[in-house]
Scaffold this active site. Structure first.
Site, PDB file in Angstrom:
ATOM      1  N   LEU A 128      49.073  36.415  52.604  1.00  0.00           N
ATOM      2  CA  LEU A 128      48.581  36.205  51.247  1.00  0.00           C
ATOM      3  C   LEU A 128      48.198  34.749  51.066  1.00  0.00           C
ATOM      4  O   LEU A 128      49.005  33.860  51.273  1.00  0.00           O
ATOM      5  CB  LEU A 128      49.654  36.578  50.224  1.00  0.00           C
ATOM      6  CG  LEU A 128      49.249  36.347  48.764  1.00  0.00           C
ATOM      7  CD1 LEU A 128      48.115  37.285  48.391  1.00  0.00           C
ATOM      8  CD2 LEU A 128      50.425  36.531  47.839  1.00  0.00           C
ATOM      9  N   LEU A 129      46.956  34.497  50.695  1.00  0.00           N
ATOM     10  CA  LEU A 129      46.515  33.134  50.444  1.00  0.00           C
ATOM     11  C   LEU A 129      47.034  32.671  49.085  1.00  0.00           C
ATOM     12  O   LEU A 129      46.839  33.338  48.076  1.00  0.00           O
ATOM     13  CB  LEU A 129      44.975  33.056  50.460  1.00  0.00           C
ATOM     14  CG  LEU A 129      44.317  33.417  51.790  1.00  0.00           C
ATOM     15  CD1 LEU A 129      42.816  33.233  51.673  1.00  0.00           C
ATOM     16  CD2 LEU A 129      44.870  32.563  52.906  1.00  0.00           C
ATOM     17  N   VAL A 177      44.812  32.522  45.801  1.00  0.00           N
ATOM     18  CA  VAL A 177      44.365  33.649  44.986  1.00  0.00           C
ATOM     19  C   VAL A 177      45.476  34.205  44.120  1.00  0.00           C
ATOM     20  O   VAL A 177      45.208  34.942  43.180  1.00  0.00           O
ATOM     21  CB  VAL A 177      43.773  34.789  45.862  1.00  0.00           C
ATOM     22  CG1 VAL A 177      42.590  34.303  46.644  1.00  0.00           C
ATOM     23  CG2 VAL A 177      44.828  35.356  46.794  1.00  0.00           C
ATOM     24  N   SER A 178      46.741  33.876  44.404  1.00  0.00           N
ATOM     25  CA  SER A 178      47.833  34.444  43.619  1.00  0.00           C
ATOM     26  C   SER A 178      47.804  33.980  42.177  1.00  0.00           C
ATOM     27  O   SER A 178      48.340  34.632  41.295  1.00  0.00           O
ATOM     28  CB  SER A 178      49.172  34.069  44.255  1.00  0.00           C
ATOM     29  OG  SER A 178      49.347  32.665  44.266  1.00  0.00           O
ATOM     30  N   LYS A 213      40.049  48.361  46.542  1.00  0.00           N
ATOM     31  CA  LYS A 213      38.720  47.896  46.930  1.00  0.00           C
ATOM     32  C   LYS A 213      38.842  46.875  48.059  1.00  0.00           C
ATOM     33  O   LYS A 213      39.333  45.773  47.857  1.00  0.00           O
ATOM     34  CB  LYS A 213      38.011  47.248  45.734  1.00  0.00           C
ATOM     35  CG  LYS A 213      36.648  46.636  46.081  1.00  0.00           C
ATOM     36  CD  LYS A 213      36.053  45.952  44.870  1.00  0.00           C
ATOM     37  CE  LYS A 213      34.735  45.271  45.204  1.00  0.00           C
ATOM     38  NZ  LYS A 213      34.177  44.548  44.041  1.00  0.00           N
ATOM     39  N   ASP A 236      25.785  43.577  36.358  1.00  0.00           N
ATOM     40  CA  ASP A 236      25.559  44.788  37.155  1.00  0.00           C
ATOM     41  C   ASP A 236      26.033  46.022  36.385  1.00  0.00           C
ATOM     42  O   ASP A 236      26.788  46.843  36.908  1.00  0.00           O
ATOM     43  CB  ASP A 236      26.289  44.677  38.491  1.00  0.00           C
ATOM     44  CG  ASP A 236      25.772  45.690  39.512  1.00  0.00           C
ATOM     45  OD1 ASP A 236      24.686  46.256  39.287  1.00  0.00           O
ATOM     46  OD2 ASP A 236      26.461  45.913  40.528  1.00  0.00           O
TER      47      ASP A 236
END
Length: 635
Positions: free
Chosen positions: A322-323, A326-327, A371, A474
């Site tokens: 886990l980076l 990004v947490s 995803k 989008d």
């Protein structure tokens, strides 16, 4: 042998010099050619010719994001039949832009969020293909110096353009299209035939002779009396990069080719060692199928298990990583194990797939939509952190592959899947397991109204209640997910951008929402191929219906989705059709705000008689309707 000994060091020197040349940003040269001077103060709609290029600029999605233009408008401008597919490189494409005066020059100012690795020099030369210049970009962004650019920082990119003068319009010039002259490929006759413009007119607009030529890639003006019909676009056989490359402009260097060769060689080495590592792991886990077959947590009960997913093989090559960067984007972070996700999705098996991007996964007794995302996901995660609304899909957790290249974004699960499955397929295929649900024939009228209202509320929240305001970019049926009770949630924030610089950018979302309304009404795609190679476009069809005079009601009933069986209020359908027409105005300044749309929809979904009193707000009885709704909403 001495020359061979020196060859490798010499190539390294060439590569280093090439990289220094590509990365360097010389002093700005903001000279604007006289042909792009501001001659008409009033803005105009025009086009630039953009050529698909590899790698990275071969889909309409990427190109529309680059220019901040709706995909639907690009499709319409080029008479395409689909927004999807990978294009072959080197093909000309008309991209609609708004041209106006900035100081004494004419530009189409594009709002662009800086991405990792971007430089002004590379953006002007490569991404925007010399349709602007590094010096101009630097000059128009004094608060964003070239050497201090930050990821997601929004800058303005001025593309060369010009509007026709009254005298030119009197001579039959409808638009000036900006075209990049290619020194190795172009001559006046060839450009004249491609763009359907005479050599004399081209020469006059650019103050050159009819036998003009140039050894440099420069933007020129093409005066046209009607929109040119460019050659039909060719698509790659697969969804990957075709590998074909277009002819390089004169400014390209041999050094860049050498650098690419080195990168390719390095990639082959990495692939070789990765393959050896995978083979070792594959031998060690050959019996995993039996354990998975007995596990009740799987998305699909199956006795025989194997995975054909390339993504799965890459992620399975190790434990979690886990980076920490990004947490921070999850309010209450739930860190899922990669092995756990791979297990319950059967190594991303096709039978667990939900639509085009998601997989069904049951984790800790709860069902989620997973995803897989490649590369940097910080932008999408930052967007999900900024928003909190019932009509926007929520991020529940995250997990990362061993090498950090792939990330799993774990979202809340929408039981009924994406809206496109319910509109375009009759009946839709169930997104759950075969025995867990029974598909119905179609969406009911009240369900369609509710979906429109939910999506409008979500867009209103993004446009007016986030800091900064956000543009989804989008909005389409496949990105609208439906819950068990058919409440709609907007998903896929991967191309969402802030609207801090260009407030009018939200009009692109309004246009896309108008297309979605038309699809809800008709049950058809906004663009579709019809008999005789005709391309059907719903936003054009609805204008013909609403302008049919006494036959309007009859034509609308015939145009509506036949699966509704006529079970709907005609006045409400007329109001929605009028709303969609207003949202899809070609002139972005004439499109309504989402606040106006939400107000009108809130009245339509109300029980009668209150809803009935407002059903005619958007009916196209006069040009004053939009203004009336705005006044009511302002009270």
């Amino acid at each position: 042998m001495e020359p061979r000994r020196l060859r490798f060091p010499l190539l390294l020197v060439v590569v280093v010099l090439a990289c220094r040349r590509c990365g360097a940003q010389d002093a700005p040269n903001a000279t604007v050619p006289a042909r792009f001077a501001c001659m008409v103060p009033t803005p105009c709609d025009t086009y630039v010719v953009y050529r698909t290029q590899s790698p990275g600029f071969l889909t309409l999605g990427v190109i529309s994001d680059l220019f901040g233009v709706s995909r639907a408008l690009i499709v319409s401008s080029n008479n395409l039949t689909t927004e999807d597919g990978v294009l072959l490189p080197g093909q000309p494409l008309l991209v609609p832009v708004k041209c106006g005066c900035t100081g004494n020059s004419s530009f189409a100012n594009i709002t662009y969020p800086i991405q990792s690795g971007d430089t002004y020099y590379a953006l002007a030369l490569t991404a925007f293909e010399n349709l602007t210049s590094y010096g101009l970009v630097q000059e128009l962004n004094p608060d964003a110096p070239a050497n201090t650019l930050e990821v997601h920082q929004v800058v303005t990119l001025p593309l060369f353009c010009r509007c026709p003068t009254p005298a030119e319009r009197a001579d039959g010039v409808l638009k000036h299209i900006t075209y990049l002259w290619r020194p190795l490929d172009d001559d006046m006759d060839g450009v004249s035939k491609l763009m359907n413009a005479s050599t004399q007119a081209i020469a006059k607009a650019n103050n050159v002779s009819t036998d003009f030529t140039s050894n440099a890639a420069i933007p020129i003006l093409i005066p046209v009396s009607q929109r040119p019909q460019l050659p039909p676009l060719q698509y790659a056989a697969t969804t990957g990069d075709s590998g074909a490359s277009r002819r390089s402009p004169a400014g390209a260097t041999i050094a860049v080719t050498v650098a690419v060769s080195f990168v390719t060689f390095a990639a082959l080495c990495v692939a070789f060692f990765a393959y050896r590592r995978y083979r070792r792991r594959d031998k060690a886990t050959v019996h995993l199928g039996n354990r998975f077959a007995a596990n009740p947590r799987l998305c699909w009960n199956q006795k025989d298990f194997h995975s054909s997913s390339a993504i799965a093989r890459m992620i399975n090559n190790g434990g979690d990583k886990l980076l920490t960067s990004v947490s921070q984007f999850i309010d209450k972070p739930i860190i899922f194990g990669t092995e756990e996700i791979m297990e319950v999705t059967m190594n991303l098996d096709e039978r667990c797939r939900l639509g085009t991007s998601y997989y069904r996964a049951k984790l800790d007794g709860e069902v989620f939509a997973v995803k897989p995302a490649k590369g940097d996901v910080s932008a999408e995660m930052r967007m999900t952190q900024m928003v909190n609304h019932a009509s926007l899909i929520k991020l529940a957790g995250i997990s990362m592959g061993a090498d950090g290249e792939y990330t799993f974004l774990v979202y809340e699960f929408a039981e009924k899947g994406s809206l496109d499955k319910w509109l375009y397929q009759k009946p839709p295929s169930s997104v759950s397991m075969p025995s867990s649900s029974s598909p119905v024939d179609t969406l009911l009228w009240n369900q369609r109204l509710g979906i429109a209202f939910d999506v409008a509320n979500g867009l209103l929240y993004m446009h007016e209640h986030t800091q900064p305001s956000m543009v989804h970019g989008d909005v389409r049926a496949r990105n609208i997910l439906l819950t068990a009770d058919f409440r709609a949630k907007i998903s896929n924030f991967s191309v969402a951008t802030p609207a801090t610089v260009d407030a009018a950018a939200t009009s692109n979302d309004v246009f896309a929402f108008g297309l979605l309304i038309l699809e809800l009404l008709s049950g058809r795609r906004a663009m579709e191929a019809r008999v005789g190679a005709e391309i059907g476009m719903l936003w054009r069809d609805i204008r013909a219906v609403l302008e049919a005079g006494d036959k309007r009601d009859t034509k609308l009933r015939k145009w509506m989705d036949p699966t509704l069986g006529g079970v709907y209020h005609l006045d409400a359908a007329l109001s929605l059709a009028g709303m969609a027409r207003a949202c899809t105005e070609e002139d972005a300044s004439r499109r309504p705000k989402m606040a106006d749309v939400v107000f009108s929809l809130s009245m339509l979904v109300q029980p009668l008689p209150m809803g009935d009193a407002f059903e005619k707000l958007w009916q196209p009885s006069s040009d004053e309707n939009i203004g009336i709704v705005n006044e009511v909403a302002a009270r």
